[in-house]
Write a protein that holds these residues in place. Structure first.
Motif, PDB file in Angstrom:
ATOM      1  N   ASP A  97       0.839  -1.203   0.000  1.00  0.00           N
ATOM      2  CA  ASP A  97       0.000   0.000   0.000  1.00  0.00           C
ATOM      3  C   ASP A  97       0.878   1.260   0.000  1.00  0.00           C
ATOM      4  O   ASP A  97       0.699   2.158   0.822  1.00  0.00           O
ATOM      5  CB  ASP A  97      -0.936  -0.004   1.210  1.00  0.00           C
ATOM      6  N   LEU A  98       1.809   1.290  -0.928  1.00  0.00           N
ATOM      7  CA  LEU A  98       2.732   2.409  -0.980  1.00  0.00           C
ATOM      8  C   LEU A  98       2.020   3.707  -1.329  1.00  0.00           C
ATOM      9  O   LEU A  98       1.045   3.720  -2.101  1.00  0.00           O
ATOM     10  CB  LEU A  98       3.839   2.126  -1.995  1.00  0.00           C
ATOM     11  N   LYS A  99       2.528   4.789  -0.751  1.00  0.00           N
ATOM     12  CA  LYS A  99       1.965   6.113  -0.947  1.00  0.00           C
ATOM     13  C   LYS A  99       3.029   7.035  -1.535  1.00  0.00           C
ATOM     14  O   LYS A  99       4.229   6.792  -1.338  1.00  0.00           O
ATOM     15  CB  LYS A  99       1.481   6.671   0.390  1.00  0.00           C
ATOM     16  N   PRO A 100       2.619   8.097  -2.217  1.00  0.00           N
ATOM     17  CA  PRO A 100       3.625   9.028  -2.770  1.00  0.00           C
ATOM     18  C   PRO A 100       4.580   9.555  -1.705  1.00  0.00           C
ATOM     19  O   PRO A 100       5.763   9.783  -1.997  1.00  0.00           O
ATOM     20  CB  PRO A 100       2.766  10.142  -3.356  1.00  0.00           C
ATOM     21  N   GLU A 101       4.112   9.701  -0.487  1.00  0.00           N
ATOM     22  CA  GLU A 101       4.984  10.203   0.578  1.00  0.00           C
ATOM     23  C   GLU A 101       6.022   9.184   1.032  1.00  0.00           C
ATOM     24  O   GLU A 101       6.899   9.510   1.837  1.00  0.00           O
ATOM     25  CB  GLU A 101       4.164  10.682   1.781  1.00  0.00           C
ATOM     26  N   ASP A 102       5.944   7.958   0.526  1.00  0.00           N
ATOM     27  CA  ASP A 102       6.986   6.960   0.803  1.00  0.00           C
ATOM     28  C   ASP A 102       8.173   7.115  -0.143  1.00  0.00           C
ATOM     29  O   ASP A 102       9.191   6.418   0.023  1.00  0.00           O
ATOM     30  CB  ASP A 102       6.415   5.552   0.665  1.00  0.00           C
ATOM     31  N   THR A 103       8.064   7.992  -1.127  1.00  0.00           N
ATOM     32  CA  THR A 103       9.153   8.219  -2.072  1.00  0.00           C
ATOM     33  C   THR A 103      10.383   8.725  -1.342  1.00  0.00           C
ATOM     34  O   THR A 103      10.326   9.730  -0.621  1.00  0.00           O
ATOM     35  CB  THR A 103       8.732   9.226  -3.150  1.00  0.00           C
ATOM     36  N   GLN A 109      16.629   3.522  -4.406  1.00  0.00           N
ATOM     37  CA  GLN A 109      15.595   4.533  -4.594  1.00  0.00           C
ATOM     38  C   GLN A 109      14.224   3.888  -4.740  1.00  0.00           C
ATOM     39  O   GLN A 109      14.051   2.924  -5.505  1.00  0.00           O
ATOM     40  CB  GLN A 109      15.896   5.378  -5.824  1.00  0.00           C
ATOM     41  N   VAL A 110      13.264   4.443  -4.021  1.00  0.00           N
ATOM     42  CA  VAL A 110      11.863   4.054  -4.151  1.00  0.00           C
ATOM     43  C   VAL A 110      11.071   5.290  -4.572  1.00  0.00           C
ATOM     44  O   VAL A 110      11.150   6.332  -3.919  1.00  0.00           O
ATOM     45  CB  VAL A 110      11.310   3.497  -2.827  1.00  0.00           C
TER      46      VAL A 110
END
Length: 120
Positions: A82-88, A115-116
């Motif tokens: 459940d990755l979110k843009p803020e996990d970048t 890098q994620v």
């Protein structure tokens, strides 16, 4: 000298999953405190999760319930769901042999990072 090598990063859409790996010696994985950290552009490095020789893993509040840290014989993993843009961020594997606590930010040994990137 402790060597840590991360892999598994990449680009994914929001809601997707990635599994990061950190390769190290069997001795390091089994006896050291191990942790995952991340740093986004323009932000300070922050802890993601810790796992030690004993006791349950510990997670940052922002990832609890979505990320799982685990260890194999010669690797540490971070399953990210459940990755979110803020996990970048750039994700780093870290290790430390000091026995007092794994919950710290001044880990002694660090990998080069992977890098994620999560797009919305």
């Amino acid at each position: 000298q402790v060597q840590l090598v991360e892999s598994g990063g990449g680009s994914v859409q929001a809601g997707g999953s990635l599994r990061l790996s950190c390769a190290a010696s069997t001795y390091t994985i089994s006896t050291y405190c191990m942790g995952w950290f991340r740093q986004a552009p323009g932000k300070e490095r922050e802890v993601v999760a810790f796992i030690g020789r004993y006791g349950p893993p510990r997670y940052a509040g922002s990832v609890k319930g979505r990320f799982t840290i685990s260890k194999g014989n010669d690797k540490m993993f971070l399953q990210m769901n459940d990755l979110k843009p803020e996990d970048t961020a750039m994700y780093y594997c870290a290790a430390d042999s000091r026995p007092d606590t794994c919950v710290r930010e001044d880990y002694k040994y660090w990998g080069q990072g992977t890098q994620v990137t999560v797009s919305s």
